[in-house]
Design an enzyme around this catalytic site. Structure first.
Site, PDB file in Angstrom:
ATOM      1  N   ASN A   1       3.513   4.339 -10.318  1.00  0.00           N
ATOM      2  CA  ASN A   1       2.394   4.316 -11.256  1.00  0.00           C
ATOM      3  C   ASN A   1       1.036   4.226 -10.581  1.00  0.00           C
ATOM      4  OD1 ASN A   1       1.094   3.645 -14.037  1.00  0.00           O
ATOM      5  ND2 ASN A   1       0.552   1.908 -12.742  1.00  0.00           N
TER       6      ASN A   1
ATOM      7  N   TYR B   1      -7.913  15.095  -8.415  1.00  0.00           N
ATOM      8  CA  TYR B   1      -7.037  14.416  -9.365  1.00  0.00           C
ATOM      9  C   TYR B   1      -6.106  15.421 -10.051  1.00  0.00           C
ATOM     10  CZ  TYR B   1      -5.591  11.301 -13.162  1.00  0.00           C
ATOM     11  OH  TYR B   1      -4.855  10.549 -14.026  1.00  0.00           O
TER      12      TYR B   1
ATOM     13  N   ASP C   1       0.866  -1.174   0.000  1.00  0.00           N
ATOM     14  CA  ASP C   1       0.000   0.000   0.000  1.00  0.00           C
ATOM     15  C   ASP C   1       0.900   1.221   0.000  1.00  0.00           C
ATOM     16  OD1 ASP C   1      -1.700   2.100   0.507  1.00  0.00           O
ATOM     17  OD2 ASP C   1      -2.603   1.219   2.307  1.00  0.00           O
ATOM     18  N   VAL C   2       0.921   1.966  -1.094  1.00  0.00           N
ATOM     19  CA  VAL C   2       1.855   3.083  -1.226  1.00  0.00           C
ATOM     20  C   VAL C   2       1.550   4.221  -0.269  1.00  0.00           C
ATOM     21  CG1 VAL C   2       2.372   2.537  -3.635  1.00  0.00           C
ATOM     22  CG2 VAL C   2       0.550   4.192  -3.104  1.00  0.00           C
TER      23      VAL C   2
END
Length: 248
Positions: A90, A157, A63-64
């Site tokens: 990514n 975003y 989990d980044v």
């Protein structure tokens, strides 16, 4: 001919879409690949697919957004392959084009956490390995055309991808020439995340020179180039791979 023999590439969000294509493309060029994703089954499937084709890969559930999980990704990579040569940040999430007034705290922080905080955490953890050796380490961040203009996403975003491009430039400034950092800015790409947006994607790309959306493999090809010695003089840039979306 691009080739990455004896390199070790870590790819996040690699269980599907652009990340899977990047992982497979790196393996095709001779790199050992660490397939990182929160989707255990998907990551395992990608790693097994690479190995079945003669490549070298492991799956790491990571989990980044979690610092401990990110440290585990780096530790597993070092245990298995001894170093990190290429880091592809990514992993990312969309925000359904939600404008500021409709964005909840949960949406805002969730998108920023994955798309911007995640690359920071993993890059910071991997820095000592990327700086080792005679060759420069490579960081490739998957940004977006939404990192350059409005309209490619919602408030969260768009903000996250603008921030990621800034992070890429600062990383290049602070650590070049030991680390060569660049970003990729895709336009509309057909992936699992965008399956429910095909009509919107077709409308968005109708006026572009390409007049279509991209396939993940087309983005992966640019990632392979940026990781290779062929891109040795490409530092701190954000490469548009958008079918001409930003031409006007």
């Amino acid at each position: 001919m691009v080739s990455l023999p004896d390199s070790v590439a870590v790819v996040t969000g690699a269980a599907s879409g652009m990340g899977r294509s990047m992982a497979e493309a790196f393996a095709d060029e001779g790199a050992s690949v660490v397939v990182v994703d929160v989707d255990e089954d998907g990551a395992t499937d990608v790693a097994e697919h690479i190995r079945s084709g003669g490549g070298d890969a492991i799956a790491v559930i990571g989990d980044v957004t979690d610092a401990d999980s990110v440290d585990e990704v780096v530790d597993r990579t070092i245990d298995e392959f001894g170093t990190i040569d290429v880091l592809c940040n990514n992993a990312g999430v969309l925000d359904d084009f939600t404008p500021v007034g409709d964005a909840s705290d949960e949406l805002w922080y969730g998108v920023i956490d994955v798309n911007l905080h995640g690359p920071f955490l993993l890059t910071r953890a991997a820095l000592p390995e990327l700086q080792q050796g005679d060759d420069e380490g490579v960081v490739i961040n998957t940004a977006s055309i939404a990192g350059k203009v409005a309209g490619g996403g919602g408030a969260a975003y768009t903000t996250s991808k603008h921030g990621l491009i800034g992070f890429t430039k600062q990383l290049s400034h602070d650590y070049g020439p030991e680390i060569r950092a660049n970003a990729i800015c895709p336009g509309a790409v057909e992936t699992g995340m965008t399956d429910q947006m095909i009509e919107e994607m077709e409308a968005m790309t109708a006026d572009t020179p390409a007049q279509r959306y991209a396939q993940p493999e087309e983005i992966a090809a640019v990632a392979v180039f940026l990781a290779s010695d062929d891109a040795s003089f490409v530092h701190g840039t954000a490469v548009d791979v958008d079918g001409g979306w930003l031409v006007d």
